[in-house]
Design a protein around this motif. Structure first.
Motif, mmCIF file in Angstrom:
data_model
loop_
_atom_site.group_PDB
_atom_site.id
_atom_site.type_symbol
_atom_site.label_atom_id
_atom_site.label_comp_id
_atom_site.label_asym_id
_atom_site.label_seq_id
_atom_site.Cartn_x
_atom_site.Cartn_y
_atom_site.Cartn_z
ATOM 1 N N LEU A 17 90.071 -6.526 -15.121
ATOM 2 C CA LEU A 17 88.920 -5.825 -14.560
ATOM 3 C C LEU A 17 87.672 -6.671 -14.760
ATOM 4 C CD1 LEU A 17 87.327 -3.273 -13.566
ATOM 5 C CD2 LEU A 17 87.389 -2.466 -15.931
ATOM 6 N N VAL A 18 86.979 -6.966 -13.658
ATOM 7 C CA VAL A 18 85.700 -7.669 -13.709
ATOM 8 C C VAL A 18 84.662 -6.800 -13.021
ATOM 9 C CG1 VAL A 18 84.396 -9.713 -13.005
ATOM 10 C CG2 VAL A 18 86.813 -9.940 -13.665
ATOM 11 N N VAL A 19 83.561 -6.532 -13.698
ATOM 12 C CA VAL A 19 82.490 -5.720 -13.123
ATOM 13 C C VAL A 19 81.186 -6.507 -13.199
ATOM 14 C CG1 VAL A 19 81.201 -3.555 -13.235
ATOM 15 C CG2 VAL A 19 83.652 -3.585 -13.785
ATOM 16 N N VAL A 20 80.555 -6.714 -12.052
ATOM 17 C CA VAL A 20 79.307 -7.470 -11.970
ATOM 18 C C VAL A 20 78.158 -6.517 -11.651
ATOM 19 C CG1 VAL A 20 78.063 -9.317 -10.788
ATOM 20 C CG2 VAL A 20 80.533 -9.530 -11.187
ATOM 21 N N ALA A 21 77.163 -6.481 -12.536
ATOM 22 C CA ALA A 21 75.974 -5.642 -12.324
ATOM 23 C C ALA A 21 76.354 -4.196 -12.056
ATOM 24 C CB ALA A 21 75.123 -6.188 -11.176
ATOM 25 N N GLY A 22 77.350 -3.700 -12.783
ATOM 26 C CA GLY A 22 77.911 -2.394 -12.494
ATOM 27 C C GLY A 22 77.203 -1.229 -13.154
ATOM 28 N N VAL A 23 77.143 -0.132 -12.428
ATOM 29 C CA VAL A 23 76.650 1.134 -12.972
ATOM 30 C C VAL A 23 77.649 1.652 -14.004
ATOM 31 C CG1 VAL A 23 76.213 3.563 -12.409
ATOM 32 C CG2 VAL A 23 75.371 1.750 -10.895
ATOM 33 N N SER A 24 77.157 2.110 -15.147
ATOM 34 C CA SER A 24 78.056 2.665 -16.157
ATOM 35 C C SER A 24 77.527 3.935 -16.803
ATOM 36 C CB SER A 24 78.337 1.630 -17.255
ATOM 37 O OG SER A 24 77.201 1.447 -18.085
ATOM 38 N N ARG A 25 76.271 4.285 -16.535
ATOM 39 C CA ARG A 25 75.664 5.442 -17.188
ATOM 40 C C ARG A 25 75.251 6.488 -16.159
ATOM 41 N NH1 ARG A 25 70.604 3.722 -19.938
ATOM 42 N NH2 ARG A 25 70.367 2.591 -17.978
ATOM 43 N N ALA A 26 75.344 7.738 -16.555
ATOM 44 C CA ALA A 26 74.884 8.823 -15.691
ATOM 45 C C ALA A 26 73.377 8.728 -15.497
ATOM 46 C CB ALA A 26 75.253 10.169 -16.298
ATOM 47 N N ASP A 27 72.927 9.170 -14.327
ATOM 48 C CA ASP A 27 71.496 9.166 -14.014
ATOM 49 C C ASP A 27 71.172 10.455 -13.267
ATOM 50 O OD1 ASP A 27 68.910 8.775 -13.249
ATOM 51 O OD2 ASP A 27 69.270 6.951 -12.080
ATOM 52 N N PRO A 28 70.640 11.460 -13.972
ATOM 53 C CA PRO A 28 70.345 12.744 -13.317
ATOM 54 C C PRO A 28 69.402 12.631 -12.137
ATOM 55 C CG PRO A 28 70.227 12.954 -15.703
ATOM 56 C CD PRO A 28 70.332 11.482 -15.406
ATOM 57 N N GLY A 29 68.581 11.576 -12.098
ATOM 58 C CA GLY A 29 67.630 11.417 -11.007
ATOM 59 C C GLY A 29 68.114 10.511 -9.903
ATOM 60 N N ALA A 30 69.381 10.096 -9.952
ATOM 61 C CA ALA A 30 69.901 9.164 -8.954
ATOM 62 C C ALA A 30 69.775 9.741 -7.551
ATOM 63 C CB ALA A 30 71.363 8.844 -9.246
ATOM 64 N N GLY A 31 69.359 8.894 -6.633
ATOM 65 C CA GLY A 31 69.272 9.306 -5.236
ATOM 66 C C GLY A 31 67.918 9.812 -4.814
ATOM 67 N N ASN A 32 67.012 10.053 -5.765
ATOM 68 C CA ASN A 32 65.694 10.556 -5.370
ATOM 69 C C ASN A 32 64.911 9.493 -4.602
ATOM 70 O OD1 ASN A 32 66.265 12.975 -6.571
ATOM 71 N ND2 ASN A 32 65.218 12.494 -8.494
ATOM 72 N N GLY A 33 64.841 8.274 -5.164
ATOM 73 C CA GLY A 33 64.210 7.164 -4.460
ATOM 74 C C GLY A 33 62.714 7.349 -4.282
ATOM 75 N N SER A 34 62.057 6.311 -3.801
ATOM 76 C CA SER A 34 60.625 6.369 -3.539
ATOM 77 C C SER A 34 60.379 6.683 -2.068
ATOM 78 C CB SER A 34 59.982 5.018 -3.887
ATOM 79 O OG SER A 34 60.431 4.031 -2.988
ATOM 80 N N ALA A 35 59.165 7.104 -1.783
ATOM 81 C CA ALA A 35 58.818 7.403 -0.386
ATOM 82 C C ALA A 35 58.942 6.161 0.473
ATOM 83 C CB ALA A 35 57.390 7.950 -0.328
#
Length: 335
Positions: free
Chosen positions: A159-177
């Motif tokens: 298994l090789v993971v490059v710049a991978g997400v590993s933690r939960a983020d309750p605010g994921a997907g909100n983004g900026s205007a």
């Protein structure tokens, strides 16, 4: 909003206004051709497998060594997965790239949860009569790869993971205007025109999102990439593999939904693992890399000092980082 952010917002808004009329003439709706040529030597062969878990689009190419299954990130697809992992073909690996659910021609109903996506990839391997793979995951493909390795350990050689997400983020997907402007149809047209007119502007804007560089460091990196014909061409191809947004946004939004409260099964991953991450990653924080490396038993790591989210492909640190992956895979395959 700080004065610097306010100036940047005004500049972006002004650019949008100037390009709006021109952008209206660009059609961003067509997906990649099944035989599209991404770069010299990288030509897609996109197909659809009808698995027991649902349809999934894929590209399969390469040599006689073990199969590398790529797990692409947000705004990606089988085309981007192929582009990001194609450098392994020079070492004899066969590269299998799948569009995850909600990306290009793989419907979101083929698997919304991380578990369903992992099982869909396993069903694709069944359909193609592939017993074991090396997982090569990027960015928001990380959670799916970690889940696959935990649920299907007998099928994972490494298994090789490059710049991978590993933690939960309750605010994921909100983004900026500002970011939300760029992911609608008009924004896409403008982005395409901008890429054609001023690649350096697109590159600079990308580094704003993918790095924590100072202004001087960002300017230096832009100059380095623009001077290097090979790296510049790769970046141009990468930008093309984010179009059209409308065929990649359902999966990108779903990734954010899955990230909000995920709890990855690191303790059940038994395959040899290598975590690669840039210390100046502005998209997926460096702490996501250290979290995965610390929680997977006997995981190795390669930290790219002062590299951003795309440094593995675009930065000067790409050569030692890719060499580290090669050596890791040689040892894993020899076991």
């Amino acid at each position: 909003m700080t004065q610097r952010r306010r100036r940047r917002f005004i500049a972006i808004t002004a650019s949008l206004a100037v390009l709006l009329v021109v952008g209206a003439f660009v059609d961003p709706t067509g997906g990649p051709s099944p035989r599209e040529r991404l770069l010299p030597g990288i030509e897609l062969d996109l197909r659809t497998a009808h698995t027991t878990r649902g349809p999934v689009q894929y590209d399969l190419t390469g040599g006689s060594w073990p199969t590398v299954l790529t797990v692409h990130g947000g705004l990606g697809g089988a085309d981007q997965g192929r582009l990001f992992a194609d450098w392994l073909r020079a070492d004899g690996f066969r590269v299998l790239s799948a569009s995850r659910p909600g990306y290009l021609d793989t419907p979101l109903d083929s698997g919304r949860t991380l578990e369903d996506q992992a099982d869909l990839l396993a069903a694709l391997l069944d359909e193609l009569a592939v017993t074991r793979v090396i997982l090569f995951a990027v960015s928001s493909g990380g959670p799916v790869a970690y889940t696959f390795a935990a649920r299907h350990p007998a099928r994972v050689s490494a298994l090789v993971v490059v710049a991978g997400v590993s933690r939960a983020d309750p605010g994921a997907g909100n983004g900026s205007a500002v970011r939300r402007v760029f992911v609608d149809t008009v924004g896409q047209r403008i982005a395409q025109v901008t890429a054609a007119v001023s690649l350096s502007s697109v590159l600079s804007g990308t580094l704003d999102e993918t790095s924590t560089f100072t202004a001087a460091k960002k300017e230096q990196r832009v100059e380095e990439i623009m001077r290097d014909d090979t790296v510049r061409a790769f970046f141009e191809a990468m930008v093309r593999t984010t179009f059209p947004y409308r065929l990649r946004m359902p999966g990108t939004r779903n990734d954010a939904e899955q990230r909000r409260d995920m709890n990855l099964p690191f303790d059940r991953i038994t395959a040899p693992a290598l975590i690669v991450h840039g210390t100046s990653d502005g998209d997926v924080p460096f702490t996501d890399g250290t979290e995965a490396a610390s929680r997977i038993g006997a995981a190795q790591h390669h930290w790219m000092l002062e590299e951003d989210h795309l440094g593995f492909w675009l930065g000067p640190g790409r050569i030692p980082a890719q060499d580290a992956v090669r050596e890791f895979l040689r040892q894993a395959v020899a076991r």
